[in-house]
Design a protein around this motif. Structure first.
Motif, mmCIF file in Angstrom:
data_model
loop_
_atom_site.group_PDB
_atom_site.id
_atom_site.type_symbol
_atom_site.label_atom_id
_atom_site.label_comp_id
_atom_site.label_asym_id
_atom_site.label_seq_id
_atom_site.Cartn_x
_atom_site.Cartn_y
_atom_site.Cartn_z
ATOM 1 N N GLY A 289 3.435 -12.238 1.478
ATOM 2 C CA GLY A 289 2.549 -13.052 2.308
ATOM 3 C C GLY A 289 1.520 -12.258 3.082
ATOM 4 O O GLY A 289 0.439 -12.752 3.377
ATOM 5 N N ASP A 290 1.851 -11.016 3.465
ATOM 6 C CA ASP A 290 0.966 -10.216 4.309
ATOM 7 C C ASP A 290 0.334 -9.045 3.569
ATOM 8 O O ASP A 290 -0.081 -8.073 4.189
ATOM 9 N N VAL A 291 0.234 -9.125 2.259
ATOM 10 C CA VAL A 291 -0.292 -8.013 1.465
ATOM 11 C C VAL A 291 -1.715 -7.659 1.893
ATOM 12 O O VAL A 291 -2.043 -6.488 2.093
ATOM 13 N N LEU B 245 0.829 -1.190 0.000
ATOM 14 C CA LEU B 245 0.000 0.000 0.000
ATOM 15 C C LEU B 245 0.871 1.249 0.000
ATOM 16 O O LEU B 245 1.888 1.317 0.686
ATOM 17 N N ARG B 246 0.452 2.246 -0.783
ATOM 18 C CA ARG B 246 1.091 3.566 -0.765
ATOM 19 C C ARG B 246 0.065 4.552 -0.219
ATOM 20 O O ARG B 246 -1.065 4.609 -0.682
ATOM 21 N N MET B 247 0.483 5.308 0.791
ATOM 22 C CA MET B 247 -0.412 6.269 1.434
ATOM 23 C C MET B 247 0.185 7.661 1.298
ATOM 24 O O MET B 247 1.366 7.860 1.556
ATOM 25 N N THR B 248 -0.657 8.612 0.908
ATOM 26 C CA THR B 248 -0.232 10.000 0.813
ATOM 27 C C THR B 248 -1.012 10.778 1.861
ATOM 28 O O THR B 248 -2.243 10.807 1.839
ATOM 29 N N ILE B 249 -0.270 11.376 2.779
ATOM 30 C CA ILE B 249 -0.852 12.062 3.924
ATOM 31 C C ILE B 249 -0.596 13.559 3.768
ATOM 32 O O ILE B 249 0.546 13.980 3.598
ATOM 33 N N SER B 250 -1.658 14.351 3.870
ATOM 34 C CA SER B 250 -1.526 15.803 3.785
ATOM 35 C C SER B 250 -0.787 16.322 5.015
ATOM 36 O O SER B 250 -1.015 15.851 6.130
ATOM 37 N N ARG B 251 0.072 17.311 4.806
ATOM 38 C CA ARG B 251 0.800 17.941 5.913
ATOM 39 C C ARG B 251 0.123 19.227 6.376
ATOM 40 O O ARG B 251 0.662 19.943 7.205
ATOM 41 N N PHE C 146 -3.795 3.060 6.663
ATOM 42 C CA PHE C 146 -2.939 4.016 7.353
ATOM 43 C C PHE C 146 -3.091 3.946 8.868
ATOM 44 O O PHE C 146 -2.120 3.823 9.604
ATOM 45 N N PHE C 147 -4.320 4.014 9.362
ATOM 46 C CA PHE C 147 -4.531 4.106 10.803
ATOM 47 C C PHE C 147 -4.173 2.807 11.514
ATOM 48 O O PHE C 147 -3.593 2.825 12.599
ATOM 49 N N GLY C 148 -4.484 1.698 10.912
ATOM 50 C CA GLY C 148 -4.100 0.413 11.488
ATOM 51 C C GLY C 148 -2.595 0.212 11.495
ATOM 52 O O GLY C 148 -2.033 -0.310 12.463
ATOM 53 N N LEU C 149 -1.925 0.651 10.423
ATOM 54 C CA LEU C 149 -0.459 0.552 10.374
ATOM 55 C C LEU C 149 0.183 1.460 11.422
ATOM 56 O O LEU C 149 1.169 1.085 12.052
ATOM 57 N N MET C 150 -0.394 2.640 11.630
ATOM 58 C CA MET C 150 0.140 3.538 12.668
ATOM 59 C C MET C 150 -0.017 2.938 14.064
ATOM 60 O O MET C 150 0.793 3.204 14.949
ATOM 61 N N ALA C 151 -1.042 2.128 14.260
ATOM 62 C CA ALA C 151 -1.298 1.530 15.571
ATOM 63 C C ALA C 151 -0.612 0.175 15.744
ATOM 64 O O ALA C 151 -0.648 -0.390 16.830
ATOM 65 N N THR C 152 0.022 -0.338 14.684
ATOM 66 C CA THR C 152 0.655 -1.660 14.745
ATOM 67 C C THR C 152 1.921 -1.621 15.579
ATOM 68 O O THR C 152 2.712 -0.693 15.498
ATOM 69 N N SER D 241 -5.596 -4.155 4.481
ATOM 70 C CA SER D 241 -6.749 -4.088 5.387
ATOM 71 C C SER D 241 -6.497 -3.147 6.562
ATOM 72 O O SER D 241 -7.404 -2.447 7.004
ATOM 73 N N LEU D 242 -5.277 -3.124 7.063
ATOM 74 C CA LEU D 242 -4.948 -2.222 8.169
ATOM 75 C C LEU D 242 -5.033 -0.773 7.728
ATOM 76 O O LEU D 242 -5.489 0.085 8.479
#
Length: 186
Positions: A152-154, A100-106, A162-168, A159-160
């Motif tokens: 393997g974990d794509v 996943l590629r995520m673009t977050i506004s600053r 941006f927010f799930g990845l930040m909380a991982t 599914s996680l």
């Protein structure tokens, strides 16, 4: 145009039972040894207040706490960043091969929080999961690319989001203690 960000209180608590003696209550004074049961919340407020309260208690119970270095204000700033990020971050996601590629506004307070948190969290995520985590920032946005080199974990990464990845990861509590002790900012 001005944007007004209002703090949002998220009140969560678990109810616990506490006993109090009737001597503490004027309406029970005629029954000297009678006990009443009162339901009390276990959380002292919203999540950030509760986190600070818990850490203050931990620090007070630790005889090795160096009170000259303790910085509860720094912890509060970080917890505000966490809230701003979760409630207000503007994120666009794109599925790419292996992740996943995520673009977050600053922009705004949530963008400022993302600017402080995402570059710090990216390498920690990689070390805890084995995934590739690349963060690139420019003036307007942050691009965070998370992929699984093994493929393997794509579905988990996608599914996680941006927010799930930040909380991982299980480093957040230790990180908060370190900030409060004045030891680390990430």
């Amino acid at each position: 145009m001005k944007v007004l960000y209002l703090p949002c209180l998220i009140l969560t608590w678990t109810l616990a039972t506490a006993s109090t003696t009737s001597a503490q209550h004027s309406d029970h004074q005629n029954h000297g040894s009678m006990h009443s049961t009162t339901t009390m919340p276990t959380e002292p407020g919203d999540a950030s207040f509760a986190a600070i309260s818990e850490i203050v208690k931990i620090l007070a119970q630790d005889p090795d706490t160096d009170w000259e270095r303790v910085d509860i204000d720094a912890l509060r700033v970080h917890l505000v960043d966490m809230t701003q990020l979760i409630l207000g971050a503007s994120v666009e996601t794109e599925e790419i091969p292996n992740g996943l590629r995520m673009t977050i506004s600053r922009s705004g307070r949530p963008g400022g929080a993302a600017s402080r948190m995402v570059p710090a969290h990216g390498p920690v995520l990689a070390s805890e999961t084995g995934w590739s985590s690349i963060v690139v920032s420019n003036e307007r946005s942050i691009t965070w690319t998370v992929t699984d080199p093994e493929d393997g974990d794509v579905s988990q990464i996608r599914s996680l989001g941006f927010f799930g990845l930040m909380a991982t990861g299980d480093h957040h509590r230790a990180h908060h203690i370190a900030i409060a002790k004045g030891v680390s900012t990430h």
